[in-house]
Scaffold this active site. Structure first.
Site, PDB file in Angstrom:
ATOM      1  CD  GLU A   7      -4.975   5.251  -9.890  1.00  0.00           C
ATOM      2  OE1 GLU A   7      -4.128   5.548 -10.769  1.00  0.00           O
ATOM      3  OE2 GLU A   7      -4.828   5.518  -8.684  1.00  0.00           O
ATOM      4  CD  GLU A  25       2.249   1.916  -7.417  1.00  0.00           C
ATOM      5  OE1 GLU A  25       2.384   1.033  -6.552  1.00  0.00           O
ATOM      6  OE2 GLU A  25       3.209   2.490  -7.953  1.00  0.00           O
TER       7      GLU A  25
END
Lengths: 357, 357
Positions: A178, A321
């Site tokens: 994310e 990420e």
């Protein structure tokens, strides 16, 4: 249960692990040219993924890391070390190939799929990402619900549909990640609501905030929970009240991956909070989860314990990420490759162990 | 020191880490598009390898795993769950590509180099391995020295020369491994001699022996130390008295890798014992070592503690062959790839952190 109608089709498609395939995989492991158990967790992973996929010898070649991006109204409260504009900037960095997850995905042979489910900026329609924006960032959860229930469900649905499309493309392993400035604040609120613990037990330093910001962040989570009073028995309600668009999308992605019998590798704290919500919606999902790593974010160990997951890596990473999950893909690939490609004792003409030793 | 003359050229070529390159790497890490420190040990690895190689941005593409094979006379004492013939059988399996390390090396993009430094079988001269047999297995260390000093030095030299040849070929990362039925017994004796601890503290179950065999193995190590009384201040003497050809070769490989400024990734307990000997010969070597993983072999944590190394992986592996080290190569590659290929904040146009948070 408030969610029964809304997600019952998806939840109903999630079955138990395939115990027959797991037993076949265990038998195979015992025949490979190595002492029994000598590959440790690599063997356990191979057996688990046999159970997930229903295949004695699961495939591992086609890997993807799916990164959901969204913004957070709560950033206005001063909870992050970075301005909200960084979310969109980093999405562009993912596409350019110069962000951590982009580089790591190339290194581990995974395709990177970036999904805008709620970035608070107009991303060019030609940007090679999946455009599924539900709204341009959440509302600030200290003033009321971050999302309406319909918005949270739309984000869940978007996450599920992205995974369904990937499975249609034949993906073998899915890592999740994310991007969203402020999302460790939202994830802490989701975790505190679902676990019934104090915000201070799950609020951490995120991107590296100082002590004063940490105190403010903790107070913001306390306030958000006091204002919204989310019902822990209603995970969709929790995701709407204090979650985020990328967090809800992750929950949907996790549910769909389990329904489609694909192993799903979680990144850190934010993924863990999304997984908690998914498991509360459908307890059978738990068996499909692999924790890629233990993040350095303070609340992650508590979330992992609640999920009953022991992470593969513990490298002090705390980037998000999907960076930890994608590094863990290499371990999972190693597990499945050795399971599939090693010779058995009889194939290799190697002497078996001396009995009675 | 007894070793001064014999290995002084090699030892003299080992210098300290390059602190200038490490500082350059630290500065670069602070400029990359991520919060400072967010990649945890991946950042530390990049800085360490900058110090090892003397390069701000070290290369990682060319990887090799070097597996040294040798047999052990002590196997006659009944210390292993497998017959000694398995050493040669597994060497052939390495070449055929069906052993664990072969499969894992392909998966991680590493070349596999197998070195016969002491297999007790005639391996066909056409077998595509490095033929450096010093002798066909060691003598049994319970009856006297396993090797003469000249034999141990020849094995050290063979290990060093194999690494020198690999560095000439341009290798960036070196993982080490071994194959030798009985070698966890020899490694335990080496570790006990060098650490001055009781054999029971470092003897483990190796390939998975039962309680009775474990008791016999411990007694064998005690007897070998009593018979040979190796001098801990003379690491070559220890390797000769109670070590093994592949263990001495690993020590030589470690010394040469440090002299040539290449990072060297250790596998498990046997590699660790060889590294202990290398560090005793040349303390500067310590800084060049990377522990690939924590093995499930009982004595490994003690050896790691003595080396001051925190392993990258902890997956309950205990296979040897370099299997843990080669999986760890993936982590190191991830560290160096992100260090080299990520954009800086200014290159990417990403906003920097808000000061005062």
């Amino acid at each position: 249960m408030p969610h029964a109608g809304e997600l019952s089709d998806l939840i109903g498609r999630i079955g138990p692990l395939d115990s027959g395939a797991m037993e076949q995989a265990r038998v195979r492991q015992r025949q490979l040219t190595k002492p029994r158990g000598a590959l440790g967790r690599l063997e356990e992973l191979a057996v688990l993924i046999a159970g997930i996929t229903g295949l004695e010898r699961p495939r591992w070649q086609h890997r993807v890391v799916v990164v959901f991006a969204g913004d957070h109204g709560v950033v206005r409260e001063g909870v992050s070390a970075y301005p909200g504009a960084v979310t969109a900037q980093m999405v562009r960095g993912f596409v350019r190939g110069t962000a951590a997850v982009s580089v790591l995905a190339r290194e581990v042979g995974a395709r990177l799929v970036v999904v805008d489910v709620g970035v608070a900026a107009d991303l060019d329609a030609g940007l090679p990402i999946v455009h599924r924006k539900v709204r341009a960032g959440t509302r600030s959860m200290v003033e009321g619900p971050a999302l309406t229930r319909a918005e949270a469900l739309a984000a869940l649905q978007a996450g599920a549909e992205v995974i369904a499309a990937e499975v249609e493309r034949g993906v073998d392993l899915i890592a999740l990640g994310e991007m969203g400035i402020g999302n460790s604040t939202a994830a802490a609120a989701v975790a505190a609501a679902l676990l019934g613990c104090a915000p201070r037990d799950v609020v951490g330093r995120g991107t590296g905030i100082d002590d004063a910001t940490l105190a403010r962040k903790t107070a913001v989570v306390e306030q958000a929970l006091a204002v919204n009073r989310p019902d822990p028995a209603d995970p969709v309600g929790v995701l709407a009240a204090v979650g985020g668009l990328e967090i809800a999308a992750l929950s949907g992605a996790i549910l769909e991956a389990a329904a489609r019998r694909r192993p799903v590798v979680l990144d850190g704290f934010i993924c863990g909070a999304a997984a908690l919500a998914a498991v509360r919606l459908a307890p059978a999902v738990r068996a499909y989860l692999i924790a890629g790593h233990r993040s350095a974010e303070a609340g992650h160990p508590r979330v992992l314990a609640a999920l009953g997951l022991e992470p593969l890596l513990d490298l002090g990473m705390r980037l998000g990420e999907g960076s930890g999950a994608v590094v863990a893909l290499g371990i999972i690939a190693a597990a499945l490759a050795s399971h599939d490609r090693m010779a058995t004792f009889s194939e290799a003409g190697v002497s078996e162990r001396i009995t009675g030793r």
